[in-house]
Design an enzyme around this catalytic site. Structure first.
Site: not given
Ligand SMILES: *Cc1c(COP(=O)(O)O)cnc(C)c1O
Length: 321
Positions: A72-74
C-alpha cells in the site's frame, strides 16, 4: 536554490485551522498543512521529493523508474503516476502479497501501468538490487529511487517546503509530522536550521526507534545541506523524534490510530491515512493528553497524505461502523 527540479506539485499547499479538534482536545491551537493535496495522483509528501529526484533521473537519461515499498505504498503510487506523465516505464518492488482483488494504492498502481515484482519485507532491498541489475542488463536505462525517495536530493523538496511554510506567515511553535524513511523530516529540519527558526520540528516515528531515526534524519539533512553548498552539520541531538507510538509495528492499525482517524474526520471533515498520518495524529493526541503542549501554543500538523490506503480492504474492514 538552483538544483534541477521538475515542477508538477500543486504548491503552495494550504494551511487550515482545526478549531473543533483543538476544542475537543482542550488545546493547543491546532492547524494542518495540506500536503495530502499536492496534486499528483491523489497527493502526498512524495510529490515534493520527486520534483528533485526525477529531475536527477532525467538528467541521467533514465527511461525506467524502479522503486520499492509496501503493497500500500503511497510513494510507489506517486512514482508510478509521474512515470506515466513522463512517458517512462515503472517497476515497483512491493513487499507483501497481491490481494485477490486489487485495492487502495495497489489498484491505482495497476491503473497507472506499473509493473510489479513481489517480495518480502526482509528481502526487499536485495530484490530491488536484482531487479535493477536485470533492467540495466536489458538496456532499459533504469534509475533506482530508494525507499520513500529519501535521498539527500529528495530531502531538498522539504527544505523548500519549510521556506513555503515561512512565507505563509503563520506563526507556529511546533510542527508535528509522520516520519519513517526520514527524508521529509530531514528537509524540514534543514529548512528550519537555515532559517534559524525558533520552533520545534517533531517527527512521530512510524516504524523506527528514536536513536535509529534521529541518526538517519541527521545524516540525510547534513548531506542535503552539502548539496546546497551550505556547511551545516546536523547531529542526531538536533533532531526531535518521538518513538512512543510504534504500536504493533509498521502498517498495523490499532485503537490509537482508529481514534485519531475518527476524530479528524468527525470534527474537521478531514481524512488521515491508516499507516502514517493516523499514527502521527495518534502521537500528537497522546502528547497533548500527556501535557506536552501549553494551551496557548500553536501546533502545525503536517498532513503527508496516504488517504488512498483507507480503501485497502485490510484497513477499511477495521474502520467501518
Ligand atoms: C512516506 C510517507 C510518510 C513518511 O515520510 P518519510 O519521508 O518517509 O519519513 C509519511 N506519510 C505518508 C502518507 C507517507 O506516504
Amino acid at each position: 536554490m538552483n538544483m534541477p527540479r521538475i515542477r508538477f506539485a500543486h504548491l503552495p499547499t494550504a494551511i487550515e485551522a482545526l478549531p473543533n479538534l483543538s476544542a475537543v482536545l482542550g488545546g493547543p491551537q491546532l492547524f494542518v498543512k495540506r500536503d495530502d493535496q499536492t496534486g499528483v495522483a491523489m497527493g502526498g509528501n512524495k510529490a515534493r521529493k520527486l520534483e528533485f529526484v526525477l529531475a536527477e533521473a532525467l538528467a541521467n537519461g533514465a527511461r525506467t523508474l524502479i522503486t520499492v515499498g509496501a503493497a500500500q505504498s503511497n510513494h510507489c503510487r506517486q512514482t508510478a503516476a509521474m512515470a506515466a506523465r513522463l512517458g517512462m516505464r515503472c517497476i515497483l518492488v512491493l513487499s507483501g502479497q497481491p490481494s485477490k482483488q486489487a485495492n487502495g494504492n495497489f489498484l491505482l498502481d495497476q491503473l497507472l501501468g506499473a509493473e510489479v515484482v513481489w517480495t518480502t519485507r526482509t528481502e526487499r532491498e536485495q530484490t530491488l538490487q536484482m531487479v535493477f541489475e536485470q533492467a540495466w542488463a536489458d538496456g532499459a536505462r533504469p534509475f533506482l529511487i530508494p525507499l520513500g525517495a529519501s535521498t539527500p536530493v529528495g530531502a531538498l523538496g522539504y527544505s523548500l517546503a519549510f521556506d513555503e511554510f515561512l512565507a505563509q506567515k503563520m506563526e507556529m511553535d511546533a510542527i508535528v509530522i509522520a516520519s519513517s524513511s526520514g527524508g521529509t523530516q530531514a528537509g524540514l529540519v534543514l529548512g528550519a536550521k537555515r532559517a534559524q527558526w525558533s520552533g520545534r520540528v517533531l517527527g512521530i516515528s512510524i516504524d523506527h526507534t528514536q536513536a535509529e531515526l534521529s541518526a538517519r534524519v541527521a545524516e540525510l539533512a547534513t548531506q542535503a545541506a552539502e548539496r546546497l553548498g551550505e556547511p551545516f552539520s546536523i547531529v542526531a541531538q538536533d533532531v526531535l523524534v518521538e518513538d512512543g507510538f510504534l504500536g504493533a509495528g509498521y502498517g498495523v492499525l490499532d485503537e490509537p490510530e482508529k481514534e485519531a482517524i475518527h476524530l479528524f474526520a468527525k470534527h474537521e471533515g478531514l481524512f488521515l491515512d491508516p499507516v502514517y498520518t493516523g499514527r502521527a495524529a495518534a502521537g500528537l493526541i497522546g502528547l497533548i493528553r500527556a501535557g506536552a503542549f501549553r494551551p496557548k501554543e500553536r501546533v502545525l500538523f503536517w498532513h503527508t497524505g496516504g488517504t488512498p490506503a483507507l480503501f485497502a480492504d485490510e484497513y477499511a474492514a477495521q474502520l467501518q461502523g
